[in-house]
Motif scaffolding. Structure first.
Motif, PDB file in Angstrom:
ATOM      1  N   GLY A 481       7.754 -35.782 -34.771  1.00 28.13           N
ATOM      2  CA  GLY A 481       7.122 -34.624 -34.149  1.00 28.13           C
ATOM      3  C   GLY A 481       5.613 -34.687 -34.062  1.00 28.13           C
ATOM      4  O   GLY A 481       4.951 -33.720 -33.680  1.00 28.13           O
ATOM      5  N   ARG A 482       5.039 -35.820 -34.446  1.00 22.71           N
ATOM      6  CA  ARG A 482       3.591 -35.934 -34.406  1.00 22.71           C
ATOM      7  C   ARG A 482       3.099 -36.356 -33.024  1.00 22.71           C
ATOM      8  O   ARG A 482       3.864 -36.857 -32.205  1.00 22.71           O
ATOM      9  N   GLN A 483       1.797 -36.178 -32.816  1.00 25.26           N
ATOM     10  CA  GLN A 483       1.171 -36.642 -31.578  1.00 25.26           C
ATOM     11  C   GLN A 483       0.108 -37.698 -31.883  1.00 25.26           C
ATOM     12  O   GLN A 483      -0.425 -37.753 -32.994  1.00 25.26           O
ATOM     13  N   VAL A 484      -0.194 -38.505 -30.856  1.00 21.48           N
ATOM     14  CA  VAL A 484      -1.003 -39.705 -31.073  1.00 21.48           C
ATOM     15  C   VAL A 484      -2.150 -39.800 -30.061  1.00 21.48           C
ATOM     16  O   VAL A 484      -1.946 -39.575 -28.873  1.00 21.48           O
ATOM     17  N   TYR A 485      -3.333 -40.109 -30.548  1.00 23.99           N
ATOM     18  CA  TYR A 485      -4.444 -40.477 -29.654  1.00 23.99           C
ATOM     19  C   TYR A 485      -4.542 -41.992 -29.574  1.00 23.99           C
ATOM     20  O   TYR A 485      -4.436 -42.676 -30.602  1.00 23.99           O
ATOM     21  N   VAL A 486      -4.773 -42.498 -28.362  1.00 24.53           N
ATOM     22  CA  VAL A 486      -5.105 -43.921 -28.240  1.00 24.53           C
ATOM     23  C   VAL A 486      -6.417 -43.994 -27.458  1.00 24.53           C
ATOM     24  O   VAL A 486      -6.493 -43.532 -26.321  1.00 24.53           O
ATOM     25  N   VAL A 487      -7.448 -44.534 -28.095  1.00 21.66           N
ATOM     26  CA  VAL A 487      -8.777 -44.501 -27.479  1.00 21.66           C
ATOM     27  C   VAL A 487      -9.242 -45.897 -27.088  1.00 21.66           C
ATOM     28  O   VAL A 487      -9.107 -46.847 -27.867  1.00 21.66           O
ATOM     29  N   TYR A 488      -9.754 -46.001 -25.879  1.00 26.82           N
ATOM     30  CA  TYR A 488     -10.319 -47.258 -25.389  1.00 26.82           C
ATOM     31  C   TYR A 488     -11.826 -47.118 -25.192  1.00 26.82           C
ATOM     32  O   TYR A 488     -12.290 -46.030 -24.828  1.00 26.82           O
ATOM     33  N   GLY A 542       1.221 -29.772 -26.572  1.00 25.70           N
ATOM     34  CA  GLY A 542       2.333 -30.525 -27.144  1.00 25.70           C
ATOM     35  C   GLY A 542       3.295 -31.062 -26.097  1.00 25.70           C
ATOM     36  O   GLY A 542       4.358 -31.572 -26.430  1.00 25.70           O
ATOM     37  N   GLU A 543       2.937 -30.951 -24.794  1.00 24.55           N
ATOM     38  CA  GLU A 543       3.811 -31.472 -23.747  1.00 24.55           C
ATOM     39  C   GLU A 543       3.733 -32.992 -23.647  1.00 24.55           C
ATOM     40  O   GLU A 543       4.639 -33.624 -23.138  1.00 24.55           O
ATOM     41  N   ALA A 544       2.642 -33.542 -24.103  1.00 22.71           N
ATOM     42  CA  ALA A 544       2.515 -35.002 -24.124  1.00 22.71           C
ATOM     43  C   ALA A 544       2.467 -35.474 -25.575  1.00 22.71           C
ATOM     44  O   ALA A 544       1.859 -34.822 -26.420  1.00 22.71           O
ATOM     45  N   GLY A 556     -14.607 -33.083 -28.798  1.00 24.90           N
ATOM     46  CA  GLY A 556     -13.827 -32.272 -27.874  1.00 24.90           C
ATOM     47  C   GLY A 556     -12.652 -31.602 -28.526  1.00 24.90           C
ATOM     48  O   GLY A 556     -12.837 -30.691 -29.309  1.00 24.90           O
ATOM     49  N   VAL A 557     -11.488 -32.090 -28.189  1.00 22.87           N
ATOM     50  CA  VAL A 557     -10.259 -31.378 -28.512  1.00 22.87           C
ATOM     51  C   VAL A 557     -10.014 -31.202 -29.997  1.00 22.87           C
ATOM     52  O   VAL A 557     -10.424 -31.995 -30.818  1.00 22.87           O
ATOM     53  N   ASP A 558      -9.312 -30.155 -30.314  1.00 26.43           N
ATOM     54  CA  ASP A 558      -8.920 -29.877 -31.677  1.00 26.43           C
ATOM     55  C   ASP A 558      -7.418 -29.618 -31.658  1.00 26.43           C
ATOM     56  O   ASP A 558      -6.972 -28.534 -31.328  1.00 26.43           O
ATOM     57  N   VAL A 559      -6.630 -30.641 -31.946  1.00 24.07           N
ATOM     58  CA  VAL A 559      -5.174 -30.520 -31.916  1.00 24.07           C
ATOM     59  C   VAL A 559      -4.616 -30.876 -33.288  1.00 24.07           C
ATOM     60  O   VAL A 559      -4.432 -32.046 -33.613  1.00 24.07           O
ATOM     61  N   PRO A 560      -4.371 -29.863 -34.104  1.00 26.72           N
ATOM     62  CA  PRO A 560      -3.965 -30.133 -35.488  1.00 26.72           C
ATOM     63  C   PRO A 560      -2.696 -30.974 -35.604  1.00 26.72           C
ATOM     64  O   PRO A 560      -2.510 -31.668 -36.596  1.00 26.72           O
ATOM     65  N   ASN A 561      -1.823 -30.895 -34.596  1.00 26.48           N
ATOM     66  CA  ASN A 561      -0.573 -31.642 -34.677  1.00 26.48           C
ATOM     67  C   ASN A 561      -0.752 -33.136 -34.403  1.00 26.48           C
ATOM     68  O   ASN A 561       0.157 -33.927 -34.647  1.00 26.48           O
TER      69      ASN A 561
END
Ligand code: ADP
Ligand code: MG
Length: 701
Positions: A481-488, A542-544, A556-561
């Motif tokens: 149920g977690r979400q992931v950032y991938v930064v380039y 949480g849609e992506a 920028g964003v603040d997404v605790p999940n």
């Protein structure tokens, strides 16, 4: 007063008007004093002679001594050169000249002994030195074995014959003309004694012509100390005078807005560090003096809430407040989070940046002036002339070391009735020594505690070999149920390649995380604002599962999940950027991860950066390493400000000297705030002579 130091350099031998002009143009050297301050940037150790037979790749510049065996002109046309062989007991080396062939040919004598110095090169499997410094060893005159100064130079100077040899002659002639009285002491004698420093005069003499390495170090330390000490003294005095002189609006009330926010809106308990800092600020606001305070705290330590509560205090006391950020994204982010925190409280606020135009802009400016707005939030557009307040009382400045002191001062002028209070926040922590130098005139508060419940972020460094493992790991985290950032990285210089890289990355991700099981959002710097916003929102809602992005999400964003941060090509990011990015996760209750992906071949610096990230999460520690690695000149935004342009000191490598200097400056001003004691006369004179002249600080004195 007629000072010998003000004499034009044309009074030195071999410096005619033409050369003087060139020296002024190229190096800004016009007078004896300017020349004196042209300090060598390195020294050639002429105490060491290399054995020709033992030369190795490790040496770049060598000094050898031997007998000239052969001198002849070889080749023709552009390949024409003078070639000679120098031999010592261990072997021989070739010397070559491509210019001045005839001149050297007439003077070099086979059979004579020479000392030769120059850059070692390998050519056709033999060592050679092109255009060496060469000097005959007379029967009685052994060449002086010393540390020889090397001065900053330029191609143009060399072409005009102002080479290192002439520069040394100039320095020598200059020092012969000067005596102790031309360089009077500017530090109190008790300090000189206490620190066992050489006099100014002997320090300069040692630095230009050292007798040995140790004396040279002492001489350098003396001038570094002097420079940093006088700078600190100046900053502390500015602070003291400003405090004595600059009245500030008194915010005595803690009123309805503050109370209602605290009891109805604040979604959590403040940390004790936040409470302490708010107290420190409130003390300033009640003092009747203008506040000038620096607020430092690590990423995620909760500076925004502190700023917001202080801004509410301003409103409670009938004043307007401004919040200014260095980038549009950051400013908008502040606007959004403040709107969220304050909803229903009746605080009226607006956003202003260069992109707000036309009617909308006009309305905002009108409202601000008519006291129809409590807060204005924006970029440096707030500094512009048309931005006028009804009753401006507080400026909060969120900096990335970007706003200069001069810019800060422009805000002050926006209330004719008095000076607004100023709270400066740094976006990421900066090392103590840097803070002392850049913000040495401000009072400081530090939030040294993170909100409770934050678990340390596990940081891992992986290379391409771990790619499949990475994907497997991400799949498991997403399944939970977690979400992931991938930064380039996306850097202007290499933008095309970076975008290609990003594209390929997205492709690989889409294959490993195919729809409909997974959803990927994409945000990068080249997208339209509306598209960016839509994609961000998909992720925030949480849609992506995955947000692939370039550095736009840095602030920028603040997404605790979101609990996993993957940084691709991590070796290409600076330390403070990496730290900022990592700060995006670890905001929820879950265990968070930061995975640094890099190539296999890493430079020393990249290795150190990644190791630092893996080993610590302390933003202040990370900032120290960053300063060490990059040096002060490369810290963002400081270069053009000139604030760190010291003549000899370097705040990265001279931190100890700086700390001592600051400490002693504080002590002296405590004992003698106006520097009226006779032993402080030289300091007083110095400060008067530079009043308003310290680079970048002029406007505030
Ligand atoms: P900074 O600007 O210092 O990097 P922020 O002000 O953006 O940090 O705060 C980071 C996050 O921590 C925000 O989501 C904020 O709501 C939250 N936060 C701030 N203070 C506290 C606190 N005392 N307790 C819990 N969460 C907090
Ligand atoms: Mg912040």
């Amino acid at each position: 007063m007629n000072r010998l130091l003000d004499t034009p350099i044309t009074y030195l031998p071999k410096v005619g008007p033409k050369r003087a002009q060139l020296l002024e143009k190229e190096l800004g050297v016009r007078t004896f004093e300017d020349l004196l301050w042209q300090l060598p940037y390195r020294y050639i150790d002429k105490t060491v002679f290399h054995k020709i037979g033992q030369l190795s790749e490790n040496e770049t510049e060598v000094q050898v001594r031997g007998v000239l065996r052969r001198v002849e002109v070889l080749g023709r046309g552009s390949g024409k050169r003078l070639s000679a062989t120098l031999r010592d007991s261990s072997g021989s080396i070739e010397l070559v000249w491509f210019r001045g062939i005839d001149w050297f040919k007439d003077r070099l004598m086979v059979g004579m002994e020479y000392v030769v110095y120059g850059r070692l090169q390998r050519f056709n499997n033999r060592w050679n030195i092109a255009h060496p410094e060469i000097e005959a060893v007379g029967r009685n005159t052994r060449p002086a074995a010393t540390l020889e100064p090397v001065y900053p130079s330029s191609e143009k100077l060399n072409q005009a014959g102002i080479d290192q040899k002439l520069r040394r002659q100039m320095s020598k002639a200059l020092l012969e003309k000067l005596s102790e009285k031309d360089l009077p002491e500017n530090l109190p004698s008790y300090l000189i004694e206490k620190l066992k420093l050489p006099s100014r005069f002997s320090a300069f003499r040692q630095i230009h012509f050292p007798t040995d390495t140790q004396q040279l170090r002492w001489a350098q330390a003396r001038l570094k100390f002097e420079e940093l000490f006088l700078h600190q003294l100046r900053l502390l005095q500015i602070k003291r005078i400003r405090k004595a002189r600059n009245k500030g609006f008194v915010f005595e009330k803690v009123g309805e807005y503050f109370h209602r926010f605290y009891s109805e809106k604040l979604p959590f308990e403040l940390t004790s560090a936040q409470k302490r800092v708010i107290k420190e600020i409130r003390r300033d606001l009640g003092s009747g003096r203008q506040m000038n305070r620096l607020l430092q705290g690590d990423v995620g330590s909760g500076k925004t809430i502190v700023a917001l509560m202080v801004m509410l205090l301003a409103v409670d006391n009938g004043f307007q407040a401004a919040l200014m950020a260095p980038t549009e994204i950051l400013a908008r982010q502040h606007y959004q989070s403040l709107s969220k925190y304050l909803s229903g409280l009746g605080i009226k606020m607006a956003f202003l940046s260069g992109s707000v135009k036309g009617r909308q802009r006009k309305q905002i400016l009108q409202a601000l002036q008519n006291n129809e707005l409590h807060f204005i939030i924006g970029t440096h557009a707030l500094l512009e002339e048309p931005v006028q307040f009804y009753n401006f009382g507080l400026a909060v400045i969120d900096e990335q070391h970007r706003f200069g002191v001069a810019q800060r001062a422009r805000l002050w002028k926006k209330n004719p009735k008095g000076l607004p209070h100023v709270l400066v926040m740094t976006a990421t922590p900066i090392p103590r020594t840097l803070a002392m130098t850049l913000y040495g005139d401000l009072d400081t508060s530090v939030i040294d505690e993170l909100p409770p419940g934050r678990k340390p972020i596990k940081t891992i460094h992986w290379t391409e070999h771990h790619r499949l493992r990475l994907f497997g790991f991400l799949q498991r985290e997403i399944a939970r149920g977690r979400q992931v950032y991938v930064v380039y990285p996306l850097i202007e210089k290499s933008e095309k390649l970076d975008l290609l890289n990003l594209e390929q990355g997205i492709e690989a991700m889409s294959r490993a995380f195919p729809p409909p099981k997974y959803a990927i959002a994409v945000v990068h710097g080249r997208m339209k604002a509306a598209d960016k916003e839509r994609e961000m929102q998909r992720f925030a809602k949480g849609e992506a599962d995955i947000l692939v992005a370039t550095t736009v999400i840095e602030v920028g964003v603040d997404v605790p999940n979101a609990s996993v941060m993957v940084i691709e090509n991590a070796e290409r990011f600076g330390l403070s950027q990496l730290h900022q990015l990592r700060g995006r996760v670890g905001r929820g209750a879950e265990q968070s991860f930061c995975i640094l992906m890099s190539g296999n071949k890493l430079s020393q610096d990249s290795k150190k950066r990644l190791q630092t990230m893996v080993s610590t999460q302390d933003g202040f520690k990370i900032a120290e390493v960053d300063l060490e690695l990059r040096g002060p000149g490369d810290i963002e935004g400081t270069r053009q400000s000139g604030l760190l342009d010291f003549r000899i000191a370097n705040i990265a490598s001279d931190q100890h000297i700086l700390q001592t200097a600051r400490h002693l400056a504080i002590k002296i001003l405590e004992r003698d705030p106006q520097l009226k004691k006779p032993e402080h006369l030289p300091l007083q004179q110095y400060l008067q002579s530079v009043a308003g002249k310290i680079k970048g600080w002029g406007q505030i004195s």
